[in-house]
Design a protein around this motif. Structure first.
Motif, PDB file in Angstrom:
ATOM      1  N   UNK A  10       0.830  -1.202   0.000  1.00  0.00           N
ATOM      2  CA  UNK A  10       0.000   0.000   0.000  1.00  0.00           C
ATOM      3  C   UNK A  10       0.864   1.252   0.000  1.00  0.00           C
ATOM      4  N   UNK A  11       1.978   1.198   0.753  1.00  0.00           N
ATOM      5  CA  UNK A  11       2.860   2.357   0.811  1.00  0.00           C
ATOM      6  C   UNK A  11       3.470   2.616  -0.572  1.00  0.00           C
ATOM      7  N   UNK A  12       3.908   1.518  -1.227  1.00  0.00           N
ATOM      8  CA  UNK A  12       4.474   1.670  -2.569  1.00  0.00           C
ATOM      9  C   UNK A  12       3.457   2.293  -3.524  1.00  0.00           C
ATOM     10  N   UNK A  13       2.207   1.799  -3.445  1.00  0.00           N
ATOM     11  CA  UNK A  13       1.163   2.332  -4.311  1.00  0.00           C
ATOM     12  C   UNK A  13       0.987   3.830  -4.096  1.00  0.00           C
ATOM     13  N   UNK A  14       1.019   4.216  -2.798  1.00  0.00           N
ATOM     14  CA  UNK A  14       0.831   5.612  -2.458  1.00  0.00           C
ATOM     15  C   UNK A  14       1.973   6.450  -3.031  1.00  0.00           C
ATOM     16  N   UNK A  15       3.198   5.990  -2.806  1.00  0.00           N
ATOM     17  CA  UNK A  15       4.366   6.717  -3.310  1.00  0.00           C
ATOM     18  C   UNK A  15       4.279   6.843  -4.824  1.00  0.00           C
ATOM     19  N   UNK A  16       3.860   5.758  -5.465  1.00  0.00           N
ATOM     20  CA  UNK A  16       3.744   5.783  -6.918  1.00  0.00           C
ATOM     21  C   UNK A  16       2.711   6.806  -7.366  1.00  0.00           C
ATOM     22  N   UNK A  17       1.587   6.819  -6.653  1.00  0.00           N
ATOM     23  CA  UNK A  17       0.543   7.791  -6.984  1.00  0.00           C
ATOM     24  C   UNK A  17       1.070   9.208  -6.877  1.00  0.00           C
ATOM     25  N   UNK A  18       1.828   9.468  -5.816  1.00  0.00           N
ATOM     26  CA  UNK A  18       2.413  10.800  -5.631  1.00  0.00           C
ATOM     27  C   UNK A  18       3.367  11.117  -6.776  1.00  0.00           C
ATOM     28  N   UNK A  19       4.223  10.136  -7.098  1.00  0.00           N
ATOM     29  CA  UNK A  19       5.208  10.375  -8.156  1.00  0.00           C
ATOM     30  C   UNK A  19       4.530  10.578  -9.510  1.00  0.00           C
ATOM     31  N   UNK A  20       3.447   9.812  -9.751  1.00  0.00           N
ATOM     32  CA  UNK A  20       2.733   9.920 -11.025  1.00  0.00           C
ATOM     33  C   UNK A  20       2.194  11.322 -11.236  1.00  0.00           C
ATOM     34  N   UNK A  21       1.684  11.901 -10.147  1.00  0.00           N
ATOM     35  CA  UNK A  21       1.100  13.232 -10.293  1.00  0.00           C
ATOM     36  C   UNK A  21       2.125  14.310  -9.947  1.00  0.00           C
ATOM     37  N   UNK A  22       3.410  13.943 -10.036  1.00  0.00           N
ATOM     38  CA  UNK A  22       4.450  14.879  -9.617  1.00  0.00           C
ATOM     39  C   UNK A  22       4.417  16.224 -10.352  1.00  0.00           C
ATOM     40  N   UNK A  23       4.146  16.263 -11.671  1.00  0.00           N
ATOM     41  CA  UNK A  23       4.105  17.583 -12.303  1.00  0.00           C
ATOM     42  C   UNK A  23       3.053  18.488 -11.659  1.00  0.00           C
ATOM     43  N   UNK A  24       1.895  17.893 -11.308  1.00  0.00           N
ATOM     44  CA  UNK A  24       0.835  18.684 -10.688  1.00  0.00           C
ATOM     45  C   UNK A  24       1.269  19.180  -9.305  1.00  0.00           C
TER      46      UNK A  24
END
Lengths: 339, 505
Positions: A10-24
């Motif tokens: 779950x933590x990895x998923x969260x980090x990934x979500x954050x990184x995915x929307x990094x430009x925003x």
């Protein structure tokens, strides 16, 4: 123990979500930082100003995105801007109508893009080298025409550029129009999808019977037209064509595209939201630093830092993605305690 | 049965030369609807060239092709497609950044009326129907990069079926498939045959060819040496036809009996990385060939990557040449005499566009750098590579040519040659003979034997039990990331398989 593992996922998923929307997120953070440094920065008029200033770079970056998607690059766009602006300026000085000057300007860009495409497809020279040569040639040709003198443009053009339908500068409408057209083209037309396919695997594209050459020609011509349009928008705001007009703009265009998530290796990227966001990021940093009264000699360093951070986030995202994709063999995972 | 008697494709006197060398020489055959023709031959026997001519990739120098009674002379892959011939290459022709639906219709998108836009809803609907026809149950908007190799292959087949192909050519379709995916493919092949599709099936796995084919065709040195109904062939006969001589033995004999008292070159104790391997303990001795058997996904390759320092391990101990190591990196592994031949030679083992010389000298480059400036002595280097190439019996016209131009077997020899030059103490080989022909396999085995005789400890990872039994002194069986059994000669096949298959969680 199983719980620990699930929490890890779950933590990895969260980090990934954050990184995915990094430009925003980066965008929001910068907006907040500059807002705190200078409250005037957050006023709608300031933001519109940034949007207005970003328009011509954005148009340039849209063309660049198409080229980058095919795993190519167009270094000549700055020179195309100068050449197209020169053509437009000379015609305007001879009192031709603005529409005619614009048409000639765009035709110049298309022609120059076609020259790039010709050398790339006909002689199989890599785009970097071809467009490096045409970067130098274009500037030289322009200077030979103007004898390196600046061209002052008639007021009619400036009046046009100061139009503000519904309070929004006209350049922003042009930028939005280009983004809309490019997005429709990339997402919804067969040729647009072929650009992605060719950037992903040129050999497979050839075997699948796609017309690689035609697609390459299309993206360089579009890039040339975008550069010419960007030039027209820019000179209408400046009112003058200097001999150094357009110099170095190719790097801003590449930076805007890459900041927006477009890969230099082809096949990955988008005009909207990607490149639009990248363009706004770059322009916001530039304007924000001025608003925050940062030492003018420090400004390039801060700009470099922002680009670096964006690229680092991108690489962290790819690393994490690769790790998440690695297959897990053992279904039940025990985490040793004495670690 | 009458329908199947009308030949769908008939080929006569097909010939093709490259640079004056005959790749295919006057080959003729025919195939009828609903039949499966198996094609076997060593690498370089002309299979690929022959199929490329059928698929419109290369034009023949001479010969005629007839499809359903009409002359057929394709100049582009598109012509083949229009004639109803689909070609499924070993390396799949899919765009990983696009969705399944887009891949299916990449060259014929449904349009929105007369507009230049794609009809997205129609695209999805038609893609769904195409996937349904081959029994792949995945959303059509899934990007291909998210699919497993077997699913990707099914997408490629869906593409062929969707294009209403009457003849589908498969080139080594099972190389990257798991056992289950392979079975699924074979079932689908039967279905396609039942629907009247003709299939040409090229494979090095002779057992598969014998199981699937109605008719078998053997190529050697560009010529057709034998063609006939399946019952007239068996593995032994196929091999002798392919090689042109009887291979009395499939595996070279070991150099000398192993002495159990020799020092271990690689030792692990309780090696664990959560999620991949668990409590791995074993010893590999000097001059020993130790096999690692297990099904796809049993953790074999993951273990190999950890032993070479490519991935990390959480707990446990690793000892190389008697010295304990922690935080192993590939550089350190190489410095400590470990060599690794990966299972993906194209992506991980070779610089495909670099020359043979460059590839073979990569690991030992520092040895050719002389003088205080460390300049590479190009001439010495080329001499050494030529010498190595001779030892490996590498078949290449020029060592300056890129590795990409070589056949699979010869590419694998370049990978092995690279490590051979480094004179390793530990050699880890992962699926070294996958996708290469019988002759080249034998040469790879020979190289392994030679290295072992020189004192290298070989860790031989494979999913082919027969080759492990033929080559190894001892065998470890992995399952679910653990070592579940150790076997010594004489090997008990059933016990080994039972260990490998035991309860699949």
């Amino acid at each position: 123990m199983r719980e620990t593992n699930r929490r890890g996922i779950l933590r990895d998923r969260f980090v990934l979500g954050v990184l995915r929307s990094s430009p925003f997120i980066l965008f929001a953070l910068l907006l907040l930082t500059f807002g705190l440094l200078s409250p005037r920065f957050l006023q709608p008029s300031t933001l519109l100003l940034i949007l207005n200033q970003a328009s011509y770079i954005g148009i340039l970056a849209v063309g660049m995105t198409l080229v980058l998607l095919t795993a190519g690059i167009d270094l000549s766009v700055g020179s195309i801007m100068y050449l197209a602006a020169t053509v437009a300026g000379l015609l305007l000085q001879r009192d031709l109508p603005i529409a005619a000057a614009l048409a000639a300007c765009l035709a110049t860009g298309a022609l120059y893009g076609a020259v790039n495409a010709f050398f790339i497809t006909r002689f199989n020279v890599i785009p970097f080298v071809v467009t490096l040569a045409t970067l130098i040639a274009g500037r030289g040709l322009g200077l030979a025409i103007t004898r390196s003198e600046g061209l002052t443009l008639p007021n009619s053009l400036f009046t046009l550029s100061s139009l503000r339908p519904f309070g929004v500068p006209i350049a922003v409408y042009v930028f939005a129009g280009v983004v809309l057209l490019a997005t429709l083209f990339l997402q919804l037309t067969p040729l647009g999808r072929h650009i992605y396919a060719i950037g992903n695997d040129p050999d497979a594209a050839e075997k699948a019977g796609l017309n690689r050459k035609r697609t390459i020609v299309a993206v360089y011509v579009v890039s040339g037209v975008c550069a010419a349009l960007a030039a027209f928008v820019s000179i209408s705001q400046l009112g003058i064509v200097n001999p150094s007009f357009g110099e170095g703009e190719e790097l801003d265009a590449v930076a805007a595209a890459v900041l927006g998530g477009t890969s230099l290796f082809g096949g990955v990227g988008s005009v909207f939201p990607g490149t639009v966001l990248g363009t706004l990021l770059i322009q916001m940093v530039q304007s924000g630093l001025v608003f925050a009264r940062v030492d003018i000699f420090i400004q390039p360093l801060v700009q470099a830092l922002v680009i670096l951070v964006a690229v680092l986030i991108d690489s962290a995202r790819n690393g994490l993605l690769a790790r998440l994709r690695r297959r897990t063999i053992r279904k039940t995972v025990s985490v040793p305690g004495g670690d | 049965m009458t329908a199947s008697q009308i030949p769908l494709l008939e080929v006569e006197g097909l010939t093709k030369s490259f640079f004056g060398v005959r790749a295919v020489s006057e080959v003729g055959f025919g195939i009828s609807a609903g039949r499966l023709l198996g094609v076997v031959g060593e690498n370089g026997a002309g299979k690929s060239t022959l199929m490329n001519m059928l698929g419109g990739v290369v034009p023949p120098d001479a010969g005629t092709m007839v499809v359903s009674g009409r002359p057929y002379a394709p100049r582009r892959p598109k012509d083949a497609k229009e004639a109803g011939i689909a070609f499924i290459h070993q390396e799949l022709n899919l765009f990983t950044n696009l969705s399944i639906a887009e891949n299916l219709f990449i060259d014929a998108y449904p349009r929105l009326g007369g507009l230049p836009f794609i009809h997205r809803a129609d695209l999805r609907r038609r893609a769904k129907r195409a996937l349904g026809a081959i029994g792949l149950n995945v959303p059509v908007t899934t990007r291909v990069e998210a699919l497993a190799p077997g699913e990707r292959q099914l997408v490629e087949i869906a593409k062929a079926v969707n294009a209403e192909a009457r003849l589908i050519i498969f080139d080594e379709p099972t190389t990257s498939l798991t056992h289950r995916e392979t079975e699924r493919l074979f079932t689908l092949l039967e279905t396609l045959k039942g629907e009247g599709t003709a299939i040409i099936y090229i494979s090095h796995i002779l057992a598969d060819v014998l199981r699937l084919a109605d008719e078998v065709m053997v190529l050697r040195d560009g010529a057709l040496v034998e063609r006939g109904p399946r019952p007239t062939f068996d593995t032994r006969r196929l091999i002798s036809l392919m090689v042109g001589r009887d291979l009395a033995q499939l595996y070279p004999p070991p150099a000398a009996p192993q002495d159990a008292a020799v020092e271990p070159v690689l030792e692990t104790e309780g090696l664990t990385q959560p999620g991949t391997i668990q409590d791995i303990s074993f010893r590999l001795h000097r001059g020993e060939t130790l096999g690692v058997f297990g099904l796809m996904g049993s953790g074999r390759s993951e273990l190999a990557r950890i032993l070479f320092g490519l991935d990390r391990y959480r707990t446990g101990r690793l000892t190389l040449r008697g010295q304990p190591v922690d935080h192993l990196t590939p550089q350190e592994a190489i410095a400590r005499g470990v060599a690794f031949v990966t299972e993906n030679r194209r992506e991980e083992g070779l610089l495909m566009d670099a020359s043979i010389t460059e590839n073979m000298s990569l690991v030992t480059l520092h040895e050719d750098a002389r003088g205080s400036l460390g300049v590479i002595q190009q001439r010495d280097l080329e001499g050494r590579v030529a010498c190595l190439g001779g030892e490996l019996r590498l078949k290449a016209p020029d060592y300056a040519h890129p590795v990409r131009t070589l056949s699979g077997g010869n590419q694998q020899k370049v990978v092995l040659g690279k490590w051979l030059a480094a004179k390793p103490d530990v050699l880890i080989i992962d699926e070294p003979t996958r996708g290469i022909d019988v002759g080249a396999k034998y040469e790879v085995y020979n190289l392994v034997r030679e290295l072992a005789a020189r004192g290298t400890g070989v860790l031989f990872i494979s999913s082919e039990l027969e080759e492990l039994i033929g080559m190894c002194d001892r065998l470890l069986v992995m399952q679910n990331g653990e070592i579940v059994g150790e076997f010594g000669s004489p090997f008990d096949r059933e016990a080994i398989l039972a260990a490998a298959f035991r309860e699949a969680v």
